[in-house]
Motif scaffolding. Structure first.
Motif, short mmCIF file in Angstrom:
data_model
loop_
_atom_site.label_atom_id
_atom_site.label_comp_id
_atom_site.label_asym_id
_atom_site.label_seq_id
_atom_site.Cartn_x
_atom_site.Cartn_y
_atom_site.Cartn_z
N MET A 297 62.99 -30.02 -16.62
CA MET A 297 63.80 -28.81 -16.77
C MET A 297 65.17 -28.99 -16.12
N VAL A 298 65.21 -29.64 -14.96
CA VAL A 298 66.48 -29.90 -14.29
C VAL A 298 67.36 -30.79 -15.16
N ALA A 299 66.79 -31.86 -15.71
CA ALA A 299 67.56 -32.77 -16.55
C ALA A 299 68.11 -32.05 -17.78
N MET A 300 67.29 -31.18 -18.38
CA MET A 300 67.73 -30.46 -19.56
C MET A 300 68.81 -29.44 -19.21
N SER A 301 68.65 -28.77 -18.09
CA SER A 301 69.67 -27.79 -17.69
C SER A 301 71.01 -28.48 -17.41
N ARG A 302 70.97 -29.67 -16.83
CA ARG A 302 72.21 -30.42 -16.59
C ARG A 302 72.84 -30.84 -17.91
N SER A 303 72.01 -31.23 -18.87
CA SER A 303 72.54 -31.62 -20.18
C SER A 303 73.21 -30.42 -20.86
N PHE A 304 72.57 -29.25 -20.77
CA PHE A 304 73.17 -28.05 -21.34
C PHE A 304 74.48 -27.72 -20.64
N ALA A 305 74.50 -27.85 -19.31
CA ALA A 305 75.71 -27.54 -18.55
C ALA A 305 76.87 -28.45 -18.97
N ASP A 306 76.58 -29.73 -19.17
CA ASP A 306 77.62 -30.67 -19.60
C ASP A 306 78.13 -30.31 -21.00
N SER A 307 77.20 -30.02 -21.92
CA SER A 307 77.59 -29.74 -23.30
C SER A 307 78.32 -28.41 -23.45
N LEU A 308 77.97 -27.44 -22.62
CA LEU A 308 78.57 -26.11 -22.71
C LEU A 308 79.76 -25.95 -21.77
N ASP A 309 80.06 -27.00 -21.00
CA ASP A 309 81.11 -26.93 -19.98
C ASP A 309 80.80 -25.81 -18.98
N GLY A 310 79.52 -25.75 -18.58
CA GLY A 310 79.10 -24.77 -17.59
C GLY A 310 78.70 -25.47 -16.30
N MET A 311 77.97 -24.78 -15.45
CA MET A 311 77.52 -25.38 -14.19
C MET A 311 76.18 -24.78 -13.78
N LEU A 312 75.41 -25.58 -13.05
CA LEU A 312 74.16 -25.08 -12.49
C LEU A 312 74.49 -24.19 -11.31
N ALA A 313 73.82 -23.05 -11.23
CA ALA A 313 74.16 -22.10 -10.18
C ALA A 313 72.93 -21.30 -9.78
N ASP A 314 73.00 -20.72 -8.57
CA ASP A 314 71.96 -19.80 -8.16
C ASP A 314 72.27 -18.42 -8.71
N ASP A 315 71.52 -17.41 -8.30
CA ASP A 315 71.72 -16.08 -8.86
C ASP A 315 73.01 -15.42 -8.38
N ASN A 316 73.66 -16.03 -7.39
CA ASN A 316 74.96 -15.53 -6.93
C ASN A 316 76.11 -16.33 -7.54
N ARG A 317 75.79 -17.15 -8.56
CA ARG A 317 76.78 -17.99 -9.25
C ARG A 317 77.39 -19.04 -8.32
N VAL A 318 76.67 -19.38 -7.26
CA VAL A 318 77.09 -20.46 -6.37
C VAL A 318 76.48 -21.76 -6.89
N PRO A 319 77.27 -22.84 -7.00
CA PRO A 319 76.75 -24.09 -7.56
C PRO A 319 75.46 -24.55 -6.89
N LEU A 320 74.56 -25.05 -7.70
CA LEU A 320 73.25 -25.53 -7.25
C LEU A 320 73.34 -27.05 -7.09
N ASN A 321 73.12 -27.53 -5.89
CA ASN A 321 73.29 -28.96 -5.63
C ASN A 321 71.95 -29.66 -5.47
N ASP A 322 72.01 -30.98 -5.25
CA ASP A 322 70.78 -31.77 -5.12
C ASP A 322 69.94 -31.35 -3.93
N ALA A 323 70.59 -30.96 -2.84
CA ALA A 323 69.84 -30.53 -1.65
C ALA A 323 69.02 -29.29 -1.97
N GLY A 324 69.61 -28.36 -2.72
CA GLY A 324 68.87 -27.16 -3.11
C GLY A 324 67.70 -27.49 -4.01
#
Length: 356
Positions: A297-324
């Motif tokens: 799911m993480v890999a797919m969400s990253r692929s979608f983010a790249d294709s849509l020019d979006g970013m992974l984020a938490d519910d506060n729209r703060v970027p979601l990083n590897d540590a999270g």
């Protein structure tokens, strides 16, 4: 009439009278136990029919570096009452066995099923098959049995059963037993209530959904046609309710893709749909090998983010990083470890019934 026939007739009368007398005695015992168990006021949540527990032992996400990980007790389709097709299981069910001296008429079993379905809880049935010498789900072809088990599931996504649920269930089964001239064996209520409370706490600990958001950058939106194209290219399947599912090789759902906005991805409206974000969701207890499903799911969400020019984020729209993401993986390991220790395999038949 011969002496033998008279003797057999009298024996039959004595058997029926004995069953009725036993039922009368058991009913008195049943009512006495009910009065003892439910007498007086109770502050315990088991007796008020409500459960609103936080996911004990499951840390809440930090506001800045984790995706959504939340209890699933209040999902929109949660706690659906009705009849299930699995076998009763003592780990999650309060089981009553009915034994008759002859085949129980199918119409009486059907009436019992209809009556218990009105309780608003999940009910399970099985019958003893003499050919296989084993308990089997009640057949839909009108098969008849002399022994039947009726089971009240002790907890579901609406919470654990309470005293009223058990009493109504017991009374309905007792009434059916009288009509069937059968004996109903009802276990004590108090241990069942204790088991329901313990199971409810376990349920709250592990009934978790993990979410990863893909959000558009400021001032941007994702177009529905682009989302659909990416989803279909990734092998996702659009469901009639407007949610994409990632399926395993057996057709079971691994995770889903939903619109962050209220509008679902309906087939006739997706062309005109635009949204500021989408969410991938993983229902932990219903998925076997959830860590692998999460990584997919993480890999797919990253692929979608790249294709849509979006970013992974938490519910506060703060970027979601590897540590999270690593923190979420640690939470998943703890949840699956608790399920394994309980003897309930994630994604297995018991988990699928319990977390339906």
């Amino acid at each position: 009439m011969s002496d033998l026939q008279i003797g057999l007739l009298m024996l039959g009368v004595l058997v029926v009278a004995g069953v009725l007398a036993f039922n009368w005695h058991q009913e008195k015992q049943f009512r006495r136990r009910a009065e003892q168990t439910f007498a007086g006021g109770h502050d315990d949540i088991l007796f008020d029919g409500r459960l609103s527990l936080p996911p004990a032992g499951v840390p809440q996400p930090a506001a800045h570096d984790e995706g959504r990980i939340e209890p699933h007790m209040d999902a929109p389709d949660a706690g659906r009452p009705g009849l299930t097709s699995g076998l009763p299981h003592p780990e999650i069910d309060y089981i009553v066995e009915l034994r008759a001296g002859e085949m129980i008429p199918a119409a009486q079993l059907a009436q019992l099923r209809r009556t218990l379905a009105t309780l608003g809880r999940i009910i399970n049935f099985s019958g003893f098959d003499f050919r296989s010498k084993s308990w089997q789900p009640l057949a839909a072809d009108g098969a008849r049995y002399t022994s039947v088990r009726a089971a009240l599931q002790l907890v579901d996504r609406s919470g654990p059963v309470n005293g009223e649920h058990l009493q109504r269930f017991g009374e309905a089964v007792r009434a059916a037993a009288r009509d069937m001239a059968a004996i109903a064996e009802l276990p004590e209520f108090a241990p069942a209530l204790e088991q329901a409370g313990d199971l409810g706490r376990f349920y709250a600990d592990v009934d978790v959904v993990v979410g990863i958001n893909v959000v558009a950058r400021a001032g941007q939106v994702f177009q529905g046609t682009k989302i659909r194209a990416l989803a279909e290219a990734a092998g996702l399947h659009l469901q009639p309710v407007g949610v994409f599912h990632c399926l395993d090789e057996r057709g079971g759902a691994l995770f889903s893709l939903e619109n962050q906005e209220p509008d679902p991805f309906l087939i006739d409206k997706i062309r005109s749909l635009a949204t500021p974000g989408i969410t991938f969701l993983l229902d932990l207890p219903r998925v076997a090998d959830g860590l692998r499903a999460f990584d997919r799911m993480v890999a797919m969400s990253r692929s979608f983010a790249d294709s849509l020019d979006g970013m992974l984020a938490d519910d506060n729209r703060v970027p979601l990083n590897d540590a999270g993401l690593d923190k979420i993986r640690a939470q998943l390991r703890a949840i699956y470890g608790a399920m394994e220790q309980r003897g309930i395999q994630a994604g297995g038949p018991l988990a699928l019934r319990l977390f339906s």
